[in-house]
Each structure stands twice: as C-alpha cells, then as structure tokens.
Motif scaffolding. Structure first.
Motif, short mmCIF file in Angstrom:
data_model
loop_
_atom_site.label_atom_id
_atom_site.label_comp_id
_atom_site.label_asym_id
_atom_site.label_seq_id
_atom_site.Cartn_x
_atom_site.Cartn_y
_atom_site.Cartn_z
N TYR A 21 0.83 -1.22 0.00
CA TYR A 21 0.00 0.00 0.00
C TYR A 21 0.86 1.27 0.00
N SER A 22 2.07 1.16 0.51
CA SER A 22 2.99 2.31 0.42
C SER A 22 3.30 2.60 -1.04
N LYS A 23 3.48 1.52 -1.80
CA LYS A 23 3.76 1.70 -3.24
C LYS A 23 2.55 2.29 -3.95
N ILE A 24 1.37 1.76 -3.65
CA ILE A 24 0.16 2.23 -4.34
C ILE A 24 -0.11 3.69 -4.01
N LEU A 25 -0.01 4.03 -2.72
CA LEU A 25 -0.42 5.37 -2.28
C LEU A 25 0.72 6.39 -2.29
N ASN A 48 -4.52 12.44 1.57
CA ASN A 48 -5.42 13.60 1.43
C ASN A 48 -6.78 13.37 2.08
N GLY A 49 -6.76 12.78 3.27
CA GLY A 49 -8.01 12.60 4.02
C GLY A 49 -8.71 11.28 3.74
N THR A 50 -8.25 10.55 2.73
CA THR A 50 -8.80 9.21 2.48
C THR A 50 -7.95 8.21 3.25
N LYS A 51 -8.59 7.54 4.18
CA LYS A 51 -7.83 6.66 5.05
C LYS A 51 -8.09 5.18 4.78
N ILE A 52 -7.00 4.42 4.82
CA ILE A 52 -7.05 2.97 4.68
C ILE A 52 -6.48 2.36 5.95
#
Ligand code: ZN
Length: 132
Positions: A21-25, A48-52
């Motif tokens: 997910y570090s790579k994706i985000l 930017n405020g979208t949390k996973i």
C-alpha cells in the motif's frame, strides 16, 4: 453519518501489505497500533483525508483470521464517522438494525467504535466511529 472515515482491509501479513500500500499510495503508514480488545494489529494510511486501515490478526480466535478463512483477504469493513455514536446506535436500532456493540468500545486511531451486523447490510460490515 458524516463521511467515510476509513476502509478496513483484512490482510495475512501486515508488513507485506504495508509495503504494497505504500507503493500504491506513495506514502508510509502514519501509525501502527495494536488493538488488544480485537486481538489485531493495524496500520493506517492517510492520502489527502482518504484513510485505509490494514488489519492483521494476532491473538487466537480473532475476527480477522476468521474473516480471511471464510472469504479470503480483502475489504473487511467500511467505517463512517459519526458525531455522536450513542445517538447513532439508538437511531439505527430503532430502524431495526442489529448492532454488534451496543456499548461502543475503544477502537484504533482514537475512535469510539461500534459495528452494524453485516447480515442486515448486504454482507458489508459497517463500523461507526466517533473521534475521542
Ligand atoms: Zn476500522
């Protein structure tokens, strides 16, 4: 309901999933946290405020391992931020929803949380969360 607070994803290995997910985000998780009440460890990304939220089971009989056993890795829950969790629980109960935690508990990332039973929500586990 205010907005989607985060999306929770059940994973088998948090370190591997963190890297993915570090790579994706394009960002690192801003925190890792053990939630003893659930027997899980979690990590959080905020783009930017979208949390996973990534969740890995650690204790015996935790809900994440059970979920993965049944349905495989993937989206585990959608969390909605609410202003007042007690009022929201009361409102939903009146509408006939089954609330798993009628008494909200402390979840990850400084939230009071409660879940709506997925049987009544098209098999989607919905988390209510209120900032503490
Ligand atoms: Zn969550």
């Amino acid at each position: 309901m205010k907005k989607i607070e985060h999306i929770g994803i059940a994973v088998k290995n948090l370190d591997t999933a963190n890297k993915l997910y570090s790579k994706i985000l394009g960002i690192e998780p801003y925190k890792e946290e053990k939630v003893d009440s659930e027997g899980v460890i979690t990590s959080f990304f905020n783009r930017n405020g979208t949390k996973i939220e990534l969740l890995q089971g650690v204790k015996k009989d935790n809900s994440i391992d059970k979920f993965i056993e049944k349905r495989g890795e993937g989206i585990h829950h959608i969390a909605f931020e609410v202003e007042d969790i007690l009022i929201e629980i009361k409102r939903l109960k009146k509408l006939g929803f089954k609330i798993i935690n009628e008494q909200p508990k402390k979840g990850a990332d400084n939230n009071l949380i409660a879940f709506i039973h997925p049987k009544e929500t098209n098999q989607v586990l919905i988390e209510l969360c209120q900032k503490i």
